[in-house]
Design an enzyme around this catalytic site. Structure first.
Site, PDB file in Angstrom:
ATOM      1  CE1 TYR A 144      -8.319 -22.725   0.959  1.00  0.00           C
ATOM      2  CE2 TYR A 144      -9.007 -22.382  -1.306  1.00  0.00           C
ATOM      3  CZ  TYR A 144      -9.280 -22.349   0.043  1.00  0.00           C
ATOM      4  OH  TYR A 144     -10.522 -21.935   0.481  1.00  0.00           O
ATOM      5  CG  ASP A 239      -7.871 -29.475  -5.859  1.00  0.00           C
ATOM      6  OD1 ASP A 239      -8.656 -29.170  -6.783  1.00  0.00           O
ATOM      7  OD2 ASP A 239      -7.823 -28.877  -4.762  1.00  0.00           O
ATOM      8  CE  LYS A 267     -10.642 -21.269  -8.039  1.00  0.00           C
ATOM      9  NZ  LYS A 267      -9.750 -21.960  -7.151  1.00  0.00           N
TER      10      LYS A 267
HETATM   11  C1  LIG Z   1     -10.235 -22.517  -5.717  1.00  0.00           C
HETATM   12  C2  LIG Z   1      -9.728 -23.864  -5.351  1.00  0.00           C
HETATM   13  C3  LIG Z   1     -10.475 -24.730  -4.534  1.00  0.00           C
HETATM   14  C4  LIG Z   1     -11.737 -24.299  -3.846  1.00  0.00           C
HETATM   15  O1  LIG Z   1     -12.751 -24.001  -4.734  1.00  0.00           O
HETATM   16  P1  LIG Z   1     -13.987 -23.084  -4.213  1.00  0.00           P
HETATM   17  O2  LIG Z   1     -14.908 -23.067  -5.387  1.00  0.00           O
HETATM   18  O3  LIG Z   1     -13.390 -21.762  -3.868  1.00  0.00           O
HETATM   19  O4  LIG Z   1     -14.566 -23.776  -3.043  1.00  0.00           O
HETATM   20  C5  LIG Z   1     -10.001 -26.006  -4.334  1.00  0.00           C
HETATM   21  N1  LIG Z   1      -8.853 -26.425  -4.894  1.00  0.00           N
HETATM   22  C6  LIG Z   1      -8.110 -25.626  -5.672  1.00  0.00           C
HETATM   23  C7  LIG Z   1      -6.864 -26.151  -6.298  1.00  0.00           C
HETATM   24  C8  LIG Z   1      -8.513 -24.320  -5.919  1.00  0.00           C
HETATM   25  O5  LIG Z   1      -7.744 -23.519  -6.665  1.00  0.00           O
END
Ligand SMILES: *Cc1c(COP(=O)(O)O)cnc(C)c1O
Length: 417
Positions: A144, A239, A267
């Site tokens: 994701y 990511d 995060k």
């Molecule tokens: C949480 C997450 C996102 C999205 O971040 P948001 O702040 O919710 O938009 C993208 N990539 C990864 C790997 C994530 O865990």
């Protein structure tokens, strides 16, 4: 456990907010459909509106590496309030946060702050396309990367939990720019590049997946992604929105010794406030406006409150590198206490109990889990005051605020549940 106030709030919320929540997985849809409404948090614990107390393993889905209301983060926020909440003009603290990120993350030479992980991945993909002049992007099933149109194809997290195979509202032409391959298969990547190598701008990957539950890379996998992208002139995007500053201070790229071209963060770097970032090689980042022709902007980007919280978080972690060894030891102890019959995947302070024989190495093996059994386990834990992510396909997060007693209580509860 009494949940009457949560029930009443949820009823009200559903009238006016889709599903009663501002992000789908919060609705507890796959585990009975009644979320608890949170009143406050403190350290490793949260308290709901009915006065129930829980040990929190969600940690706002990853950001709260130091737990709720860490005093240094609260002090930084109080300081920022003295100055103002937003200027839309540069401030000195933004440089300090950028410098802290660059000191920590091995491959980042230049970085741009945004407001969420989604913005970070969306922007990184745009830069990769602008830099290479190519359109296709490779992603992996069960990963994701936020709710970016072209990255919702075969996505993890809530998309997987709710079984939404292909979201509506994304034009087919966007999906056609995405190649979704099985995670941990080098062969699938080789095959895709043999077929389309001159059209692929980038691979975007969670170097440790958190969004189909915790799934580590198999030995040699990340090395192969690095090698193949290099061979074909495509960029490698890690990511690290979830793994950054969590699986090591320098993220998964430090832990596994791989140097991606671009990295996305979110995060933890916001210390519980909305921050994202993307960065990497200087020659690539110089494509971003106003230096280069790839446009990306944000009214609240580099917001003083968010930057203050993020900076306090990174400064604490930089000054206390022992946090990571402590997290590793406690998480290992917690996972060693997992009940029989589950497959435990763990990297540092993120882990998942999969209700399947295992091993779980990709989305095909993750989806074989007995989600009904997970649902029973989840409710059994909640009733004993243990707050887990309400889906089999999510990671649990340990924070530095979790105590030995929290862990002992969690293991005992897991046995019963
Ligand atoms: C949480 C997450 C996102 C999205 O971040 P948001 O702040 O919710 O938009 C993208 N990539 C990864 C790997 C994530 O865990």
């Amino acid at each position: 456990m009494n949940h009457s106030k949560s029930r009443e709030l949820f009823r009200r919320a559903q009238e006016i907010i889709p599903g009663g929540v501002n992000s789908p997985v919060r609705a507890f849809k796959s585990v009975g459909g009644q979320p608890v409404f949170v009143a406050r948090g403190e350290g490793s614990h949260i308290f709901d509106v009915d006065g129930n107390e829980y040990i929190d393993y969600v940690g706002s889905w990853g950001p709260l590496l130091l737990g709720h209301r860490h005093p240094e983060i609260l002090a930084a926020l109080a300081g920022a309030l003295e100055i103002g909440t937003s200027f839309g003009a540069p401030t000195a603290q933004e440089i300090e946060l950028a410098e802290a990120i660059i000191r920590a993350v091995p491959s980042i030479e230049m970085v741009r702050l945004v407001n969420s992980g989604t913005e970070a991945t969306m922007s990184a993909i745009r830069v990769a396309r602008g830099f290479t002049g190519r359109d296709l992007v490779v992603k992996f099933e069960g990963c994701y990367h936020g709710h970016v149109d072209s990255l919702l194809v075969k996505a993890g997290s809530g998309v997987a939990t709710l079984g939404i195979a292909d979201t509506q509202g994304v034009p087919k032409a966007f999906c056609d720019t995405t190649l979704a391959l099985p995670y941990n298969s080098v062969e699938a990547v080789e095959h895709a590049f043999r077929a389309h190598g001159d059209r692929i701008a980038a691979i975007i990957v969670e170097p440790v997946v958190g969004n189909m539950g915790c799934v580590p890379p198999l030995p040699g996998y990340l090395e192969a992604l690095r090698q193949i992208t290099g061979r074909f002139g495509a960029l490698l995007i890690f990511d690290e929105v979830m793994t950054g500053f969590r699986v090591a201070y320098g993220g998964a790229q430090q832990r596994y010794g791989i140097r991606p071209d671009l990295t996305t963060l979110g995060k933890v770097i916001g210390g519980g406030l909305p921050v994202g970032a993307y960065g990497g090689r200087k020659d690539i980042m110089c494509k971003v406006a106003p230096v280069g022709p790839v446009y990306q902007a944000g009214t609240l980007s580099g917001n003083p409150l968010a930057v203050a919280a993020g900076l306090a978080m990174l400064r604490h972690l930089e000054a206390h590198p022992e946090v990571y060894a402590q997290l590793e030891e406690r998480a290992a102890r917690l996972c060693a206490g997992a009940p029989a019959g589950v497959t435990v995947n763990r990297v540092g302070a993120m882990f998942t109990f999969f209700f399947t024989e295992g091993p779980v190495t990709d989305w095909e093996s993750a989806r074989r889990c007995d989600t009904a059994r997970f649902g029973k386990f989840f409710r059994g834990m909640l009733e004993q005051g243990i707050y887990l992510a309400p889906s089999q396909f999510e990671a649990a997060f340990l924070s530095a605020a979790h105590t030995d007693e929290d862990i002992a209580r969690t293991i005992a509860a897991a046995g019963k549940a």
